[in-house]
Design an enzyme around this catalytic site. Structure first.
Site, PDB file in Angstrom:
ATOM      1  N   ALA A 133       0.811  -1.222   0.000  1.00 25.32           N
ATOM      2  CA  ALA A 133       0.000   0.000   0.000  1.00 25.32           C
ATOM      3  C   ALA A 133       0.843   1.271   0.000  1.00 25.32           C
ATOM      4  CB  ALA A 133      -0.936  -0.001   1.198  1.00 25.32           C
ATOM      5  N   HIS A 209       6.571  -7.268   8.877  1.00 23.92           N
ATOM      6  CA  HIS A 209       5.474  -8.217   8.628  1.00 23.92           C
ATOM      7  C   HIS A 209       5.904  -9.399   7.758  1.00 23.92           C
ATOM      8  CE1 HIS A 209       4.892  -5.567   5.185  1.00 23.92           C
ATOM      9  NE2 HIS A 209       4.230  -4.661   5.875  1.00 23.92           N
ATOM     10  N   ARG A 220      12.463 -25.547  -1.668  1.00 25.68           N
ATOM     11  CA  ARG A 220      13.792 -25.538  -2.285  1.00 25.68           C
ATOM     12  C   ARG A 220      14.313 -24.129  -2.533  1.00 25.68           C
ATOM     13  NH1 ARG A 220      11.584 -29.619  -5.537  1.00 25.68           N
ATOM     14  NH2 ARG A 220      12.136 -31.698  -4.779  1.00 25.68           N
ATOM     15  N   GLY A 242      -5.626 -12.978  10.922  1.00 31.19           N
ATOM     16  CA  GLY A 242      -6.327 -14.083  10.274  1.00 31.19           C
ATOM     17  C   GLY A 242      -6.504 -13.860   8.782  1.00 31.19           C
ATOM     18  N   ASP A 266       0.170  -3.198  12.403  1.00 31.49           N
ATOM     19  CA  ASP A 266       0.260  -2.549  11.084  1.00 31.49           C
ATOM     20  C   ASP A 266      -1.071  -1.852  10.798  1.00 31.49           C
ATOM     21  OD1 ASP A 266       1.332  -1.711   8.678  1.00 31.49           O
ATOM     22  OD2 ASP A 266       0.962  -3.595   7.627  1.00 31.49           O
ATOM     23  N   LEU A 300      -3.930  -5.679  -0.017  1.00 35.05           N
ATOM     24  CA  LEU A 300      -4.142  -5.409   1.411  1.00 35.05           C
ATOM     25  C   LEU A 300      -3.422  -4.114   1.787  1.00 35.05           C
ATOM     26  CD1 LEU A 300      -3.719  -8.968   2.969  1.00 35.05           C
ATOM     27  CD2 LEU A 300      -5.792  -7.563   3.077  1.00 35.05           C
ATOM     28  N   ALA A 301      -4.069  -3.288   2.577  1.00 38.34           N
ATOM     29  CA  ALA A 301      -3.539  -1.956   2.884  1.00 38.34           C
ATOM     30  C   ALA A 301      -3.490  -1.757   4.386  1.00 38.34           C
ATOM     31  CB  ALA A 301      -4.394  -0.887   2.216  1.00 38.34           C
TER      32      ALA A 301
HETATM   33 ZN    ZN Z   1       3.023  -0.904   7.701  1.00 32.15          ZN
END
Ligand code: ZN
Length: 372
Positions: A133, A209, A220, A242, A266, A300-301
């Protein structure tokens, strides 16, 4: 005289909960005992844990740390405080030099008066391919002199800097961050395992994260995840909502990094505020069912987590033992920040305490001996 709390104590050192009591005098823990206290005025509490420490957080309660607006900064901090976070960093996303300088200067007084622990720069020295983001237009390689200049603007209040180690100038920049007394974090990166190890050898100690915004772990090709997770020198952050990481993978990662794993929120401005339309830096974000995504790409932000919910999900979804989850929410992140005066329930430590009920919902929060 102080105040005595009586309940189940989880001290944060990884030992299981035990019936006990804590006496607080002024800002500090004056006494800790097992069993029931003599004090007839003791306040009954359910579970008593050390205050949560969030090393990676962008905002909450519709307040953003990028706003350079004191009212919004306060609102973000107090939203998280009510959910048990007694120590936190303010994270800033990628921006131009001038914007970053303005945002850092607006945060300095909040670090000086102890409202915030420090500032975390999550960009702009990160991978375009794994920028999540962050506004791609603001990304650039970490030119060591620019990194030093921004660290100087922070006057020692920049606590952590995320860098993608494969970028030109990254390894020297990591050395400069560490020499400045801040934590260097590996994240938003396309690095392979070897480059990641070079970053760790240069002094990086945090994984921003883990799993998110980096290539995956393959059997591998260990990639950055394998190199970060297996190295005892690294504290891996986990977003345990989740959504960002599957609960089984949260379980595996925290087991692999026992005593090193760090729960982070976050969180963006929607944390503690509900669904709606928001912004992260200059990008539009939609929050639906508590999940924040960029309006443009669906990426995802950030999350809408608060630390208490991260703790609940780590226990209920990922199945981690409560004592270890509390350690990852309080004790280990305090160590990441080099704070030896908090993070555990022990005599002499700052009285940062969260009182939880049997569902791990927050009843009350005490910070430096004062109820929030
Ligand atoms: Zn962040």
């Amino acid at each position: 005289m102080g105040v005595t709390l009586s309940g189940e104590l989880l001290r944060g050192d990884g030992t299981p909960a035990q019936r006990g009591w804590v006496r607080i005098e002024g800002e500090h823990i004056a006494e800790v005992g097992v069993g029931r206290p003599d004090d007839a005025l003791a306040i009954p509490a359910g579970l008593i844990v050390p205050g949560f420490v969030d090393i990676h957080c962008h905002g909450g309660g519709r307040g953003e740390f990028t706003s350079a607006n004191p009212e919004q900064i306060d609102r973000a901090v107090f939203t998280h405080r009510r959910h048990g976070t007694t120590t936190m960093n303010a994270s800033l996303v990628s921006a131009t030099y001038d914007d970053l300088e303005r945002q850092i200067r607006a945060l300095l007084p909040f670090v000086d008066d102890g409202t915030l622990h420090g500032i975390h720069l999550e960009g702009p020295w990160i991978s375009e391919r794994y920028c999540g983001a962050h506004d791609p237009a603001t990304l650039r390689p970490p030119e060591p002199d620019e990194v030093s200049r921004i660290l100087e603007v922070g006057e020692g209040r920049i606590a952590m800097v995320t860098i993608a180690p494969e970028l030109p100038g990254a390894i020297e920049s990591i050395r400069r961050v560490v020499a400045f007394g801040a934590r260097a974090a590996v994240g938003h990166t396309a690095a392979d395992a070897d480059i990641t190890r070079a970053a760790i050898d240069a002094g990086a100690t945090v994984a921003t994260h883990l799993f998110n915004a980096m290539p995956p772990l393959l059997h591998r090709a260990a990639g950055p995840v394998g190199a970060l997770l297996s190295d005892e020198r690294i504290w891996p952050e986990i977003i345990a909502d989740g959504v960002h990481v599957e609960p089984d993978v949260v379980d595996l990662a925290l087991a692999a990094a026992e005593g090193r794993g760090v729960l982070v929120t976050d969180a963006m401005a929607a944390a503690g505020a509900g669904d709606g339309d928001y912004r992260i830096g200059d990008l539009d974000v939609r929050v639906r069912d508590g999940v924040a995504r960029l309006a443009s790409s669906g990426s995802l932000a950030g999350s809408t987590l608060t630390m208490d919910r991260a703790l609940r999900r780590t226990v209920s979804l990922a199945g981690r033992p409560l004592a270890g989850a509390v350690r990852a929410a309080s004790t280990t992140p305090a160590a990441v920040l080099g704070l030896t005066d908090r993070g555990v329930i022990e005599v002499g430590k700052r009285a940062d305490l969260v009182l939880l009920d049997e569902d791990l919902d927050v009843d009350r929060v005490m910070r430096a001996g004062e109820w929030i």
